[in-house]
Motif scaffolding. Structure first.
Motif, PDB file in Angstrom:
ATOM      1  N   UNK A  29      -9.508   8.186 -12.330  1.00 24.48           N
ATOM      2  CA  UNK A  29      -9.193   9.268 -11.506  1.00 24.48           C
ATOM      3  C   UNK A  29      -8.575   8.786 -10.290  1.00 24.48           C
ATOM      4  N   UNK A  30      -9.150   7.979  -9.692  1.00 22.72           N
ATOM      5  CA  UNK A  30      -8.592   7.114  -8.294  1.00 22.72           C
ATOM      6  C   UNK A  30      -7.131   6.816  -8.748  1.00 22.72           C
ATOM      7  N   UNK A  31      -6.664   6.021  -9.488  1.00 25.96           N
ATOM      8  CA  UNK A  31      -5.484   5.618  -9.777  1.00 25.96           C
ATOM      9  C   UNK A  31      -4.398   6.642  -9.923  1.00 25.96           C
ATOM     10  N   UNK A  32      -4.891   7.664 -11.017  1.00 22.27           N
ATOM     11  CA  UNK A  32      -3.952   8.785 -11.029  1.00 22.27           C
ATOM     12  C   UNK A  32      -3.780   9.506  -9.759  1.00 22.27           C
ATOM     13  N   UNK A  33      -4.626   9.678  -8.494  1.00 25.37           N
ATOM     14  CA  UNK A  33      -4.525  10.450  -7.558  1.00 25.37           C
ATOM     15  C   UNK A  33      -3.426   9.536  -6.723  1.00 25.37           C
ATOM     16  N   UNK A  34      -3.300   8.406  -6.810  1.00 28.57           N
ATOM     17  CA  UNK A  34      -2.358   7.420  -6.129  1.00 28.57           C
ATOM     18  C   UNK A  34      -1.002   7.383  -6.935  1.00 28.57           C
ATOM     19  N   UNK A  35      -1.101   7.614  -8.142  1.00 24.18           N
ATOM     20  CA  UNK A  35       0.301   7.386  -8.876  1.00 24.18           C
ATOM     21  C   UNK A  35       0.276   5.831  -9.186  1.00 24.18           C
ATOM     22  N   UNK A  36      -0.847   5.289  -9.595  1.00 22.69           N
ATOM     23  CA  UNK A  36      -0.803   4.021  -9.868  1.00 22.69           C
ATOM     24  C   UNK A  36      -1.292   3.711 -11.375  1.00 22.69           C
ATOM     25  N   UNK A  37      -0.796   2.486 -11.967  1.00 23.35           N
ATOM     26  CA  UNK A  37      -1.354   2.247 -13.375  1.00 23.35           C
ATOM     27  C   UNK A  37      -2.439   1.490 -13.279  1.00 23.35           C
ATOM     28  N   UNK A  38      -2.647   0.470 -12.247  1.00 22.32           N
ATOM     29  CA  UNK A  38      -3.695  -0.407 -12.165  1.00 22.32           C
ATOM     30  C   UNK A  38      -3.965  -0.549 -10.868  1.00 22.32           C
ATOM     31  N   UNK A  39      -5.235  -1.019 -10.538  1.00 21.30           N
ATOM     32  CA  UNK A  39      -5.466  -1.647  -9.084  1.00 21.30           C
ATOM     33  C   UNK A  39      -4.636  -2.627  -8.765  1.00 21.30           C
ATOM     34  N   UNK A  40      -4.166  -2.662  -7.337  1.00 19.11           N
ATOM     35  CA  UNK A  40      -3.281  -3.703  -6.746  1.00 19.11           C
ATOM     36  C   UNK A  40      -4.153  -5.031  -7.211  1.00 19.11           C
ATOM     37  N   UNK A  41      -3.287  -6.011  -7.735  1.00 16.52           N
ATOM     38  CA  UNK A  41      -3.750  -7.408  -7.807  1.00 16.52           C
ATOM     39  C   UNK A  41      -4.007  -8.108  -6.139  1.00 16.52           C
ATOM     40  N   UNK A  42      -4.964  -8.403  -5.737  1.00 10.68           N
ATOM     41  CA  UNK A  42      -4.932  -8.634  -4.270  1.00 10.68           C
ATOM     42  C   UNK A  42      -5.508 -10.200  -4.208  1.00 10.68           C
ATOM     43  N   UNK A  43      -4.873 -10.996  -3.521  1.00 13.74           N
ATOM     44  CA  UNK A  43      -5.392 -12.322  -3.286  1.00 13.74           C
ATOM     45  C   UNK A  43      -6.104 -12.332  -2.016  1.00 13.74           C
ATOM     46  N   UNK A  44      -6.680 -13.721  -2.027  1.00 15.24           N
ATOM     47  CA  UNK A  44      -7.775 -13.881  -0.850  1.00 15.24           C
ATOM     48  C   UNK A  44      -6.892 -13.946   0.484  1.00 15.24           C
ATOM     49  N   UNK A  45      -5.713 -14.269   0.605  1.00 14.72           N
ATOM     50  CA  UNK A  45      -5.071 -14.220   1.862  1.00 14.72           C
ATOM     51  C   UNK A  45      -4.689 -12.953   2.190  1.00 14.72           C
ATOM     52  N   UNK A  46      -4.749 -11.887   1.260  1.00 14.89           N
ATOM     53  CA  UNK A  46      -4.324 -10.367   1.615  1.00 14.89           C
ATOM     54  C   UNK A  46      -5.532  -9.946   2.273  1.00 14.89           C
ATOM     55  N   UNK A  47      -6.762 -10.620   2.267  1.00 11.85           N
ATOM     56  CA  UNK A  47      -8.091  -9.958   2.724  1.00 11.85           C
ATOM     57  C   UNK A  47      -8.435 -10.607   3.945  1.00 11.85           C
ATOM     58  N   UNK A 331      -5.923  -0.405   0.767  1.00 14.61           N
ATOM     59  CA  UNK A 331      -4.697  -1.340   0.598  1.00 14.61           C
ATOM     60  C   UNK A 331      -3.552  -1.345  -0.504  1.00 14.61           C
ATOM     61  N   UNK A 332      -2.423  -1.302  -0.092  1.00 14.12           N
ATOM     62  CA  UNK A 332      -1.233  -1.188  -0.701  1.00 14.12           C
ATOM     63  C   UNK A 332      -0.479  -2.473  -1.180  1.00 14.12           C
ATOM     64  N   UNK A 333      -0.184  -2.866  -2.320  1.00 13.34           N
ATOM     65  CA  UNK A 333       0.817  -3.748  -2.485  1.00 13.34           C
ATOM     66  C   UNK A 333       2.223  -3.587  -2.692  1.00 13.34           C
ATOM     67  N   UNK A 334       3.041  -3.910  -1.740  1.00 12.66           N
ATOM     68  CA  UNK A 334       4.581  -3.801  -1.858  1.00 12.66           C
ATOM     69  C   UNK A 334       5.491  -4.999  -1.860  1.00 12.66           C
ATOM     70  N   UNK A 335       5.686  -5.251  -2.980  1.00 15.18           N
ATOM     71  CA  UNK A 335       6.248  -6.704  -3.271  1.00 15.18           C
ATOM     72  C   UNK A 335       5.172  -7.713  -2.716  1.00 15.18           C
ATOM     73  N   UNK A 336       5.588  -8.488  -1.622  1.00 15.80           N
ATOM     74  CA  UNK A 336       4.697  -9.672  -1.303  1.00 15.80           C
ATOM     75  C   UNK A 336       3.976  -9.170  -0.158  1.00 15.80           C
ATOM     76  N   UNK A 337       4.155  -7.969   0.285  1.00 14.94           N
ATOM     77  CA  UNK A 337       3.635  -7.473   1.382  1.00 14.94           C
ATOM     78  C   UNK A 337       2.248  -6.701   1.172  1.00 14.94           C
ATOM     79  N   UNK A 338       1.148  -6.840   1.918  1.00 14.36           N
ATOM     80  CA  UNK A 338      -0.125  -5.769   1.692  1.00 14.36           C
ATOM     81  C   UNK A 338      -0.087  -4.906   3.034  1.00 14.36           C
ATOM     82  N   UNK A 339      -0.090  -3.661   2.770  1.00 15.62           N
ATOM     83  CA  UNK A 339       0.096  -2.614   3.645  1.00 15.62           C
ATOM     84  C   UNK A 339      -1.357  -1.725   3.650  1.00 15.62           C
ATOM     85  N   UNK A 340      -1.952  -1.311   4.810  1.00 20.27           N
ATOM     86  CA  UNK A 340      -2.820  -0.482   4.918  1.00 20.27           C
ATOM     87  C   UNK A 340      -2.430   1.078   5.129  1.00 20.27           C
ATOM     88  N   UNK A 341      -2.990   1.865   4.350  1.00 20.05           N
ATOM     89  CA  UNK A 341      -2.821   3.484   4.418  1.00 20.05           C
ATOM     90  C   UNK A 341      -3.843   4.053   4.246  1.00 20.05           C
TER      91      UNK A 341
END
Length: 359
Positions: A29-47, A331-341
Motif C-alpha cells: 500500500x505504501x509503495x503504491x501511494x508513492x508510485x514506487x515498485x520497491x523500497x529504495x535501496x539505501x546504503x549506509x552512507x545514505x544514512x 527518503x527518496x533515491x534519485x540516481x546517486x542522490x538521496x533526498x528527504x521529502x
C-alpha cells in the motif's frame, strides 16, 4: 493522479484497515501511494549525518497540525477534558553547539494517567525567561532577526544503547518576548503509552535560528527557557499537561471498549498501532513518524430479516466509514542522490466505523 488510480489506492487502504495488518500488505500500500515498485535501496552512507531540511520540516509540521485540528474537531470535548499538570525535579541538561541549543527534559509517567481514561491531548509548557540583552550578538548589517525556531523531539532509546530522535512539534518563538510557550506533544505520549516502557519519557528541546546563517543562530542563543535543574531558581519549571477523557462517563462513540470481545461486540473502532521502527523495510526509509495509531474496524452488525434484504446483497459487516491522512517524512533515491521529502498518505487512519451491506 486520475480518478481510477485514486479510487484503487483508497480501496487498498480501507481494506488494509479492516483486515489484520501484514508487513507485505502494508508495504504494498505504501509503495503504491508513492508510485514506487520497491523500497529504495539505501546504503549506509545514505544514512550518515542525515539532516532534515527546514522547508521539509516546516511542511511536515504544517501537515501534522492540519490533521490534529481535523481529528480534535470530531468529538466535542468542551467541559469533558481533565487537565493533569505536573513536572519533575530531575536535572535537565542544557547543551550548546555552533548552531543549536539543546535542552533535555525527563518526565515520570507512571501513575499519572487515570485508569479507564484516554489521553486526547498532551501539552509541553516551557517558560521563556526575560531577554538578557547582554546575550545578544553585536548588531550587524544583516536582515533583522525577530524569532528563533523551537522544536521538540521525542528521544527513543535503542537496544544498542544509542538514541534516536523524532520530531514532535516546532514553532517560531519571538526572541524578545517572555512567558509560557506551549507545544503539542500528544504524539510523544501516545508513543510512550504504546511501548509501555518502565522508564520516564525523554524529550529534547532544540533552539535554532529562524533561517540559515550565523547571525540568526547567535540571536537564537539568547532564548532561554527554565530548566528542570533544581539549581535553576527561576519560577515556572517545564510542565507536561495531560488532557484525559474519562471513558466511564464519556466513552468515545464508535470506539471499542478494552474489555469487549473481538468478533462479539457491536461494530466499533479498535486501536491498532503500527511502528515503523519495527518494520525492517521501513525503519530507515520512513524517518517520521516513529509510528502511528491506525485503528481498524471490528465487531458484529445486526442483520435485517431475510425478507427485507435487497436481492443480490450480502450480510451487513463492520467497515471503515471515514479515514484521514498520515503525514510522513521519507527518503527518496534519485540516481546517486538521496533526498528527504514530506508527503501525506491518504486514508491511513481510520476515523469512523459503520455497518455496511456487502455488495
Amino acid at each position: 493522479m486520475d480518478l481510477s488510480c485514486a479510487w484503487m489506492l483508497c480501496v487498498l487502504c480501507l481494506v488494509l484497515t479492516v483486515q489484520a495488518f501484514t508487513q507485505e500488505g502494508f508495504k504494498e500500500v505504501v509503495l503504491k501511494q508513492l508510485g514506487l515498485s520497491e523500497v529504495p535501496k539505501l546504503h549506509e552512507r545514505d544514512l550518515v549525518d542525515l539532516v532534515i531540511p527546514d522547508h521539509v520540516k516546516n511542511k511536515y509540521v504544517s501537515m501534522l497540525k492540519r490533521q490534529r485540528v481535523k481529528r480534535r474537531a470530531l468529538p466535542s470535548l468542551a467541559g469533558i477534558l481533565r487537565g493533569i499538570p505536573g513536572h519533575t525535579g530531575m536535572t535537565g541538561e542544557v547543551l550548546y553547539s555552533d548552531t543549536t541549543t539543546r535542552q533535555k527534559l525527563m518526565f515520570d509517567m507512571e501513575g499519572r494517567i487515570p485508569k479507564n481514561s484516554e489521553v486526547t491531548m498532551a501539552e509541553l509548557k516551557l517558560f521563556k525567561k526575560p531577554l538578557d540583552r547582554t546575550n545578544l550578538p553585536a548588531k550587524q548589517s544583516h536582515r533583522p532577526v525577530s524569532n528563533a525556531r523551537v522544536s521538540v523531539y521525542l528521544v527513543q532509546r535503542q537496544h544498542d544503547g544509542t538514541n534516536r530522535t523524532s520530531l514532535i512539534d516546532s514553532r517560531l518563538v519571538p526572541i524578545r518576548e517572555s512567558g509560557w510557550k506551549s507545544f503539542d506533544v500528544t504524539q510523544a505520549v501516545h508513543y510512550w503509552l504504546r511501548n509501555k516502557r518502565q522508564e520516564p519519557m525523554f524529550l529534547e528541546v532544540w533552539i535554532e535560528g529562524e533561517r540559515v546563517g550565523s547571525y540568526a543562530s547567535e540571536m537564537a542563543k539568547a532564548v532561554r527557557f527554565t530548566s528542570q535543574d533544581p539549581k535553576d531558581k527561576a519560577l515556572g519549571k517545564p510542565e507536561l499537561v495531560l488532557y484525559t477523557l474519562n471513558l466511564d462517563d464519556y466513552g468515545s462513540p464508535g470506539d471499542c471498549r478494552e474489555e469487549a470481545v473481538i468478533g462479539k461486540s457491536t461494530c466499533c473502532r479498535q486501536k491498532h498501532y503500527i511502528s515503523f521502527r519495527e518494520l525492517p523495510w521501513a525503519q530507515h526509509w520512513i524517518l517520521e513518524p516513529a509510528g502511528f495509531q491506525a485503528y481498524r474496524c471490528s465487531g458484529s452488525c445486526l442483520q435485517p430479516p431475510r425478507a427485507l434484504r435487497r436481492l443480490g446483497s450480502g450480510p451487513r459487516s463492520c467497515a471503515v466509514a471515514g479515514s484521514s491522512a498520515l503525514p510522513v517524512i521519507y527518503l527518496v533515491k534519485r540516481g546517486n542522490r538521496t533526498e528527504i521529502e514530506a508527503a501525506e498518505f491518504p486514508n491511513m487512519i481510520v476515523e469512523r466505523c459503520s455497518c455496511v451491506t456487502d455488495g
